[in-house]
Structure formats: C-alpha cells, structure tokens
Design a protein around this motif. Structure first.
Motif, PDB file in Angstrom:
ATOM      1  N   CYS A 235     -28.258 -38.037 -15.772  1.00 24.51           N
ATOM      2  CA  CYS A 235     -27.777 -36.440 -15.787  1.00 24.51           C
ATOM      3  C   CYS A 235     -26.985 -36.480 -17.314  1.00 24.51           C
ATOM      4  CB  CYS A 235     -28.175 -35.205 -15.723  1.00 24.51           C
ATOM      5  SG  CYS A 235     -27.365 -35.492 -13.430  1.00 24.51           S
ATOM      6  N   THR A 236     -26.785 -35.362 -18.187  1.00 23.06           N
ATOM      7  CA  THR A 236     -25.693 -35.036 -18.146  1.00 23.06           C
ATOM      8  C   THR A 236     -24.052 -33.901 -17.434  1.00 23.06           C
ATOM      9  OG1 THR A 236     -26.226 -33.148 -19.720  1.00 23.06           O
ATOM     10  CG2 THR A 236     -26.247 -36.047 -20.920  1.00 23.06           C
ATOM     11  N   ASP A 237     -24.892 -33.420 -16.728  1.00 22.30           N
ATOM     12  CA  ASP A 237     -24.451 -32.683 -15.648  1.00 22.30           C
ATOM     13  C   ASP A 237     -25.415 -32.227 -14.424  1.00 22.30           C
ATOM     14  OD1 ASP A 237     -23.661 -29.986 -13.891  1.00 22.30           O
ATOM     15  OD2 ASP A 237     -23.515 -28.582 -16.308  1.00 22.30           O
TER      16      ASP A 237
ATOM     17  N   LEU B 184     -28.533 -29.771 -12.979  1.00 19.29           N
ATOM     18  CA  LEU B 184     -29.930 -30.560 -12.282  1.00 19.29           C
ATOM     19  C   LEU B 184     -29.823 -30.365 -10.894  1.00 19.29           C
ATOM     20  CD1 LEU B 184     -32.220 -31.275 -14.353  1.00 19.29           C
ATOM     21  CD2 LEU B 184     -31.247 -33.862 -13.914  1.00 19.29           C
TER      22      LEU B 184
ATOM     23  N   LYS C 194     -23.400 -38.134 -13.769  1.00 16.78           N
ATOM     24  CA  LYS C 194     -23.500 -38.112 -14.709  1.00 16.78           C
ATOM     25  C   LYS C 194     -23.216 -39.371 -16.228  1.00 16.78           C
ATOM     26  CE  LYS C 194     -19.833 -35.217 -17.446  1.00 16.78           C
ATOM     27  NZ  LYS C 194     -19.618 -34.441 -17.316  1.00 16.78           N
TER      28      LYS C 194
ATOM     29  N   ALA D 213     -27.952 -38.192 -23.632  1.00 19.64           N
ATOM     30  CA  ALA D 213     -28.348 -37.089 -23.713  1.00 19.64           C
ATOM     31  C   ALA D 213     -30.040 -38.211 -23.311  1.00 19.64           C
ATOM     32  CB  ALA D 213     -29.325 -36.251 -24.463  1.00 19.64           C
ATOM     33  N   LYS D 214     -31.260 -37.420 -22.903  1.00 18.65           N
ATOM     34  CA  LYS D 214     -32.342 -38.092 -22.507  1.00 18.65           C
ATOM     35  C   LYS D 214     -32.984 -38.299 -23.549  1.00 18.65           C
ATOM     36  CE  LYS D 214     -36.642 -37.990 -20.613  1.00 18.65           C
ATOM     37  NZ  LYS D 214     -37.674 -37.674 -21.769  1.00 18.65           N
TER      38      LYS D 214
ATOM     39  N   ASP E 124     -37.954 -30.858 -16.903  1.00 18.89           N
ATOM     40  CA  ASP E 124     -36.519 -30.115 -16.049  1.00 18.89           C
ATOM     41  C   ASP E 124     -35.860 -30.188 -17.389  1.00 18.89           C
ATOM     42  OD1 ASP E 124     -35.315 -32.286 -16.818  1.00 18.89           O
ATOM     43  OD2 ASP E 124     -34.400 -33.449 -14.613  1.00 18.89           O
ATOM     44  N   PRO E 125     -34.907 -28.637 -17.010  1.00 24.25           N
ATOM     45  CA  PRO E 125     -33.893 -28.836 -17.859  1.00 24.25           C
ATOM     46  C   PRO E 125     -33.206 -29.861 -18.814  1.00 24.25           C
ATOM     47  CG  PRO E 125     -33.602 -27.642 -16.385  1.00 24.25           C
ATOM     48  CD  PRO E 125     -33.905 -28.234 -16.048  1.00 24.25           C
ATOM     49  N   GLU E 126     -33.216 -30.585 -18.393  1.00 25.41           N
ATOM     50  CA  GLU E 126     -32.802 -32.075 -19.069  1.00 25.41           C
ATOM     51  C   GLU E 126     -33.578 -32.787 -19.839  1.00 25.41           C
ATOM     52  OE1 GLU E 126     -29.003 -33.886 -18.526  1.00 25.41           O
ATOM     53  OE2 GLU E 126     -28.330 -32.736 -17.429  1.00 25.41           O
TER      54      GLU E 126
ATOM     55  N   ASN F 102     -36.601 -34.339 -18.150  1.00 26.34           N
ATOM     56  CA  ASN F 102     -37.208 -35.609 -17.621  1.00 26.34           C
ATOM     57  C   ASN F 102     -38.553 -34.392 -17.460  1.00 26.34           C
ATOM     58  OD1 ASN F 102     -34.796 -37.118 -17.163  1.00 26.34           O
ATOM     59  ND2 ASN F 102     -33.906 -35.121 -16.245  1.00 26.34           N
TER      60      ASN F 102
END
Length: 130
Positions: free
Chosen positions: A12-14, A18, A56, A60-61, A109-111, A113
């Motif tokens: 993930c980036t954050d 997450l 991290k 991005a996905k 989810d917010p990223e 996934n």
C-alpha cells in the motif's frame, strides 16, 4: 503438520491509514505502536489468531488482486448491516465481472484492494454444516 501462517502482507502507499481502516473494519488492534513514518504497520485479531502486515510501496495498485479476503458478517449482524457500515467507512463497490445475481458484494478498500462481503454469518454456516 503443515506450516503456520504468520501474517498476510499487503502492499500500500499509506500503511498507517490503511492499517487503521482495516483495524476498524475487522475490529482488530494494532500489532505495534503507531508511527506516521512507519513503512510497515501490523494489525491483529484480539486473540492473535491472525495478523496482517501493511507494507509501504511507491506505486499505487494497478490491477485486480490475485488474493483477496472473503469476510462474513459477525454473528448477531447481517450482510445488509455490514455493507452499510463498510460503505460508511469508505469501501466502494467494485465490478470484477461477478454478475448481478451473486450472493456476495465485491468491495474495495480505500487503496483499491478488493474484498468480498459474504451473505451468511459463521453461525449460519455451522448450522448448515458447510
């Protein structure tokens, strides 16, 4: 005897954001202290039976997950209640070609996934002998 799973790792980036989101969704706790600069953040079930590690990464996905969690509503709840809760927390519906007549909801989810929210609770599964 088979191997024992230590944790599931999620790029993930954050990681802090997450991990916090998933801890809220699953009712889990942080596996170690929160640090906004951490490149790795873990969460775990209260009974320590499962742990997820958020790592991290710079990118991005970009494509559909090759692995995703299938989640059940907890006993005492139902799919509609949990769907409303997940959407209020920021999950988004995703179309991965599942069709309109399936009994589960595909969400992200917010990223981005993907994960699925299944219909039956654990007690309902046990009662049916599945």
């Amino acid at each position: 005897m088979g191997l024992v799973v230590s944790h599931l790792s999620i790029d993930c980036t954050d990681p802090n954001a997450l991990a916090g989101w998933w801890a809220e969704v699953l009712g889990w706790e942080r596996a170690w202290d929160e640090d906004p600069d951490d490149d790795e953040v873990g969460i775990r079930a209260a009974d320590r039976s499962a742990e997820w590690l958020f790592l991290k990464v710079p990118e991005a996905k970009a494509v559909k997950n090759r692995l995703h969690p299938d989640l059940r509503p907890p006993d005492g709840s139902d799919q509609a209640t949990e769907l409303a809760r997940l959407l209020a927390l920021g999950a988004t519906p995703v179309d991965i070609g599942q069709g309109p007549e399936v009994l589960w909801h595909v969400l992200a989810d917010p990223e981005g996934n993907e994960f699925c929210l299944l219909l039956r609770t654990p007690a309902q599964v046990r009662a049916d002998g599945d």
